[in-house]
Design a protein around this motif. Structure first.
Motif, PDB file in Angstrom:
ATOM      1  N   HIS A 169       1.923  -1.522   7.944  1.00 18.19           N
ATOM      2  CA  HIS A 169       1.329  -2.104   6.746  1.00 18.19           C
ATOM      3  C   HIS A 169       1.769  -1.319   5.499  1.00 18.19           C
ATOM      4  O   HIS A 169       2.179  -1.899   4.498  1.00 18.19           O
ATOM      5  CB  HIS A 169      -0.194  -2.067   6.906  1.00 18.19           C
ATOM      6  CG  HIS A 169      -0.966  -2.597   5.744  1.00 18.19           C
ATOM      7  ND1 HIS A 169      -1.277  -3.924   5.610  1.00 18.19           N
ATOM      8  CD2 HIS A 169      -1.486  -1.968   4.668  1.00 18.19           C
ATOM      9  CE1 HIS A 169      -1.961  -4.101   4.496  1.00 18.19           C
ATOM     10  NE2 HIS A 169      -2.099  -2.917   3.909  1.00 18.19           N
ATOM     11  N   LEU A 170       1.683   0.001   5.576  1.00 19.20           N
ATOM     12  CA  LEU A 170       1.998   0.827   4.406  1.00 19.20           C
ATOM     13  C   LEU A 170       3.501   0.874   4.126  1.00 19.20           C
ATOM     14  O   LEU A 170       3.921   0.902   2.967  1.00 19.20           O
ATOM     15  CB  LEU A 170       1.441   2.246   4.590  1.00 19.20           C
ATOM     16  CG  LEU A 170      -0.089   2.339   4.679  1.00 19.20           C
ATOM     17  CD1 LEU A 170      -0.527   3.790   4.828  1.00 19.20           C
ATOM     18  CD2 LEU A 170      -0.767   1.716   3.457  1.00 19.20           C
TER      19      LEU A 170
ATOM     20  N   VAL B 215      -7.134   0.860   5.286  1.00 24.00           N
ATOM     21  CA  VAL B 215      -6.728  -0.526   5.071  1.00 24.00           C
ATOM     22  C   VAL B 215      -7.191  -1.364   6.267  1.00 24.00           C
ATOM     23  O   VAL B 215      -7.291  -0.856   7.381  1.00 24.00           O
ATOM     24  CB  VAL B 215      -5.200  -0.641   4.875  1.00 24.00           C
ATOM     25  CG1 VAL B 215      -4.793   0.009   3.557  1.00 24.00           C
ATOM     26  CG2 VAL B 215      -4.436  -0.006   6.023  1.00 24.00           C
TER      27      VAL B 215
ATOM     28  N   GLU C 129      -1.244   0.619  10.813  1.00 18.64           N
ATOM     29  CA  GLU C 129      -1.403   1.126   9.453  1.00 18.64           C
ATOM     30  C   GLU C 129      -0.042   1.522   8.875  1.00 18.64           C
ATOM     31  O   GLU C 129       0.284   1.203   7.733  1.00 18.64           O
ATOM     32  CB  GLU C 129      -2.340   2.340   9.456  1.00 18.64           C
ATOM     33  CG  GLU C 129      -2.452   3.004   8.100  1.00 18.64           C
ATOM     34  CD  GLU C 129      -3.509   4.112   8.083  1.00 18.64           C
ATOM     35  OE1 GLU C 129      -4.510   3.986   8.803  1.00 18.64           O
ATOM     36  OE2 GLU C 129      -3.317   5.090   7.344  1.00 18.64           O
TER      37      GLU C 129
ATOM     38  N   SER D 230      -5.630  -1.369   9.871  1.00 25.98           N
ATOM     39  CA  SER D 230      -5.770  -0.064  10.510  1.00 25.98           C
ATOM     40  C   SER D 230      -7.187   0.149  11.013  1.00 25.98           C
ATOM     41  O   SER D 230      -7.409   0.598  12.140  1.00 25.98           O
ATOM     42  CB  SER D 230      -5.389   1.030   9.514  1.00 25.98           C
ATOM     43  OG  SER D 230      -5.732   2.286  10.024  1.00 25.98           O
TER      44      SER D 230
ATOM     45  N   ARG E 186       4.274  -2.043   2.085  1.00 25.42           N
ATOM     46  CA  ARG E 186       3.826  -1.896   0.696  1.00 25.42           C
ATOM     47  C   ARG E 186       4.734  -0.954  -0.095  1.00 25.42           C
ATOM     48  O   ARG E 186       5.037  -1.196  -1.252  1.00 25.42           O
ATOM     49  CB  ARG E 186       2.373  -1.418   0.664  1.00 25.42           C
ATOM     50  CG  ARG E 186       1.402  -2.592   0.809  1.00 25.42           C
ATOM     51  CD  ARG E 186      -0.024  -2.180   0.919  1.00 25.42           C
ATOM     52  NE  ARG E 186      -0.539  -1.514  -0.272  1.00 25.42           N
ATOM     53  CZ  ARG E 186      -1.760  -0.982  -0.351  1.00 25.42           C
ATOM     54  NH1 ARG E 186      -2.572  -1.061   0.677  1.00 25.42           N
ATOM     55  NH2 ARG E 186      -2.166  -0.401  -1.448  1.00 25.42           N
TER      56      ARG E 186
END
Lengths: 389, 495
Positions: free
Chosen positions: B300-301, A231, B297, A234, B304
């Motif tokens: 971010h995840l 993503v 990351e 990242s 989600r």
């Protein structure tokens, strides 16, 4: 070669093998035939053409699995997965153009049979790691299956591993289930310029050992390339981290964006750099990453004309040598440390491949064991006679 | 559970066999007294026990080779054993077989950070590998829940998994090479520090072969860099279907979490009573989703996953704020087995895998079976890869309950196969699921596997009584039947 048999379904396939067994004839089993110029030349009586058993059987994106018939073109599978932003994570190479054929001819099962994987082998595993299960026919004309469609399965021997990389010499498959994974949103590549081979491998190994999740590490034409996927936020953060990690190694660093990266890594995957010099002998050497430059050094000491690039953080050496009758196989293999890897002859004229060992020769006990395993599937030697040497 | 009949000829020759072993392994490496052999009478499938003929603990490859060659020459059976943590009876002793313990092979031989691998002896524990490299920021990825005790050699034999295998793979995906001894005493090396050994993938075949093909004497594993961040999300759902939908939606959205575990209501209650992890007691289904990688990351995840969960009706949604809280979220799940042990004298743990899309239906049917067999069942599972871990509660002192538990277990595994799954996702067949192999495989399928066995061990001496429900002699399996009739397929296109 007296003829071609083209079964249309699993039942006809079984009958065809049964017939070959009864008649004591051998079968050259092929999907599209795109890898005929790779491996030992065969000495079979008939062609068993699997292209008539083709098509997707089932695709369940949320289960991460696709089931397909053996003759299905790789391109068809990849196009289907792309519609749902998924991929074959092992990055199947297309060696067609290197072998003097059109691009995009091969089948997925053909790729599995050679256990071919591209740059992402480093982080996502080999073709064999993605074959979840199969059904097919053994050399007794018996239909059998192994594995399944689920990710986690330890029921019985893992024959999928054995079948992957068997070059069609154990059984003829009619159906396979293959693991798929989400395709990355973004791909970026950090290019370091001007490193010598040893420094390049050191930098690649440092990157692979960093927390930045590098999914490709190659050294081609004095460019050392490190791939980051995932993503966007990242990828950005890891790119920054990698730059900091390697600041003392390289003066010049550049970046490739997603599209440029795709093109670059496709060329690494397919060994495109070696397509132009059609006559050159091509070897693929798998070794511990840090051993690559020394192996190449030993070969170069004898053959200054060697042309080289590295994938897999240095653990995969692509080597092009000037034409010769013996493909310099003794030189190449003696350059490896004992037990420290293996060399496969990828491109050479048929007469050369017939004369020299295409695959790494094995110690006696192991070779005898492999032969017993072969006979446990195909006791009469019906399939792909001579293919693995 | 039926084990092969003991061979009286071997039992009569016991002292001769013991003497021969003492000639190979001097000193305390041969144990033949009852008290000394007692610790070896079972593995972690402790409902089944049998004393071995004799225990031998070699400490060199040459000794292993000599033992196996002796056994081959004298037709003596051998059961290899690592740490004895198999949940399927994979290292259960057999009364007329030597128990070959590999516990003395316990050294880390080489750590190679540049090539990201470690060469270890098979008796090193799974966690021992990680312990040897974690100070440099590396680890060995497969993490079976027995990782403190289980050995790497045993992991190879069983192809062990763990909670992180959806993202990082099983043992088979994390091995680079092994050295092994064949039944005839030959020592063979497969792979090494390089990738994809060339020739037939015997390394892949050996992994998960349950000790039936060879004895592993050295293992080269791949090391990974430890992810810089890991956070866990705790998600409670008012229905199991909601939780299962959420699992599918997370994966369909392109996220492969480091771990994704699910627990049913009874498991939530047991675990919460036992460790107080703060699980929502009103939830019918609980998910623990772990995301690992670079901090940005993970953040971010996590966002989600929260969004997807809320869309699927999650009533609880908590994200671990620090390492302590992440460990706490996992504590309940990791203690699920002992927690269940608190409410029942015994439990049987199965591990069939099913396609994720069939989870809810499988759970519902399991509850119906629970009524039929009058036994409770508690469910925890690796939801990400559809690997169930139903725990059947029973009392082993009541032979009738043990029998019902075995029947219930068999019914669950048949159900797994019926919906497109498999008998075992990570614990192995061993003796436990041996007699159910016919549910998943045809006789031809099993004959093919047995022929592979014959290529390694033509007298069926290695780990007898495991995996195959019915043994056939290799000579019989080797015959090729040729039907000399006319062409059976006049219609197939020919050119």
């Amino acid at each position: 070669m007296s003829g071609t048999i083209k079964p249309r379904d699993a039942k006809e396939l079984r009958q065809a093998v049964e017939w070959a067994l009864n008649e004591s004839v051998t079968l050259d089993v092929r999907g599209s035939g795109s890898k005929l110029a790779l491996g030992k030349p065969m000495m079979c009586d008939h062609v068993l053409d699997m292209s008539g058993i083709s098509g997707i059987v089932d695709y369940a994106p949320e289960e991460l699995v696709v089931t397909l018939r053996a003759g299905t073109p790789l391109r068809e599978v990849e196009a289907l997965l792309a519609q749902r932003n998924q991929m074959l994570a092992f990055e199947p190479p297309d060696l067609g153009p290197m072998l003097g054929r059109e691009a995009g001819e091969g089948t997925l099962v053909g790729t599995l049979m050679g256990n071919f994987a591209g740059p992402r082998r480093l982080s996502a595993g080999a073709a064999r790691d993605h074959l979840l299960g199969f059904s097919g026919v053994n050399g007794r004309g018996e239909a059998f299956k192994s594995g399944g469609r689920v990710m986690k399965n330890v029921t019985g021997y893992d024959l999928s591993k054995l079948i992957a990389g068997s070059w069609g010499t154990l059984a003829v498959l009619d159906e396979v289930s293959v693991k798929v994974l989400p395709a990355p949103d973004q791909t970026r590549t950090l290019i370091l310029r001007g490193l010598d081979e040893a420094t390049a491998v050191k930098a690649m190994c440092a990157a692979m050992g960093s927390p930045h999740e590098v999914s490709g590490a190659a050294h081609v034409l004095a460019q050392t390339a490190l791939r980051l996927e995932g993503v966007a936020p990242s990828v950005e953060a890891r790119l920054k981290g990698l730059r900091e990690l390697l600041i003392d190694v390289a003066v010049t660093m550049e970046e490739l964006d997603t599209l440029e990266s795709r093109a670059f890594w496709a060329e690494v995957r397919d060994g495109t750099a070696f397509n132009a010099a059609r006559d050159a002998i091509v070897w693929r050497i798998s070794c511990p990453p840090t051993a690559g430059p020394a192996i190449v050094g030993r070969i170069n000491a004898q053959r200054r004309e060697a042309n080289v690039f590295y994938d897999w953080s240095g653990g995969l050496v692509w080597l092009a040598l000037p034409p010769s009758a013996d493909a310099d196989h003794l030189l190449v293999r003696s350059a490896l440390d004992a037990g420290g890897g293996h060399a496969t002859l990828i491109r050479a004229p048929e007469a050369v491949r017939a004369a020299v060992p295409v695959f790494q020769p094995q110690p006696t006990a192991l070779a005898a064991l492999a032969q017993r395993v072969k006979e446990s599937f195909d006791p009469k030697g019906l399939f792909n006679l001579g293919r693995m040497g | 559970m039926q084990m092969p009949l003991l061979d009286p000829g071997i039992l009569r020759r016991r002292s001769e066999i013991v003497a021969a072993l003492r000639a190979i392994v001097p000193g305390e490496g041969v144990i033949d007294d009852l008290d000394g052999m007692r610790p070896y009478e079972c593995d972690a499938l402790s409902a089944y026990r049998q004393m071995p003929l004799v225990v031998v603990l070699p400490d060199t490859v040459a000794q292993v080779s000599a033992i196996l060659r002796y056994c081959q020459d004298h037709k003596v059976k051998v059961v290899p054993r690592g740490a004895g943590t198999s949940l399927s009876g994979g290292s259960m002793p057999v009364g007329d077989a030597i128990l070959l313990g590999m516990s003395k092979f316990n050294r880390v031989l080489e750590i190679d950070y540049a090539n990201r691998c470690a060469r270890v002896q098979p008796g090193v524990t799974n966690l021992g590998v990680t312990k040897a490299v974690e100070h440099e920021g590396f680890y060995y990825a497969p993490d079976p829940s027995s990782q403190i005790a289980c050995s790497i050699g045993g992991n190879v034999a069983e192809n062990s998994g763990g909670v992180h295998c959806l993202k990082y793979g099983l043992t088979t995906n994390n091995l680079l090479g092994i050295e092994m001894v064949l039944m005839n005493g030959e020592v063979v090396r497969l792979g090494g520090k390089h990738l994809d050994a060339g020739g037939y993938d015997l390394l892949g075949l050996m992994t998960g072969s349950e000790g039936l093909l060879g004895v592993v004497t050295e293992v080269t594993v791949r090391l990974l860099r430890k992810p810089s961040t890991a956070r866990a999300v705790l998600l409670g759902f008012p229905t199991e279907a909601g939780a299962a939908d959420c699992v599918a939606a997370v994966i369909a959205s392109g996220i492969i979490p480091g771990g994704m575990e699910m627990m049913d209501k009874d498991a939530i209650k047991c675990a919460e009573n036992y460790v107080g992890a703060g699980y929502p007691l009103d939830a019918e289904g609980l998910l623990i989703v772990e995301l690992d990688g670079p901090a940005v990351e993970v953040d971010h995840l996590v966002a989600r996953v929260e969004e997807i969960a809320k869309d699927r009706g999650a009533t609880t949604c908590r994200v671990s704020q620090d390492e302590q809280e992440r460990v706490l979220f996992w504590a309940g799940r990791k203690a699920a087995f002992p927690a269940v042990g608190q409410i029942s004298p015994d439990y049987m743990c199965l591990d069939g895998s099913v396609p994720r899309g069939r989870l809810v239906e499988v759970l519902a049917e399991m509850r119906e079976m629970s009524k039929k067999h009058h036994l409770r069942v508690v469910n925890v599972f690796h939801a990400g890869d559809g690997n169930l871990h139903p725990l059947i509660l029973f009392d082993a002192n009541d032979p009738e309950e043990l029998r019902r538990a075995e029947e219930f277990g068999a019914d669950i595994l048949r159900l797994c196969v019926r919906v497109g799954g498999v008998l075992t996702g990570e614990h192995g067949v061993g003796i436990e699921k041996r007699d159910l192999m016919g549910e998943q495989f045809t006789e031809i399928d099993l004959d093919q596997q047995m022929r592979v066995k014959c290529a390694f061990d033509p007298d069926h001496l290695l780990n007898p009584g495991k995996v195959f429900p019915k043994l056939r002699r290799c000579a019989e399996l080797g015959r090729v039947v040729v039907h000399h009739n006319k062409m059976p397929f006049p219609d197939i296109p020919r050119f």
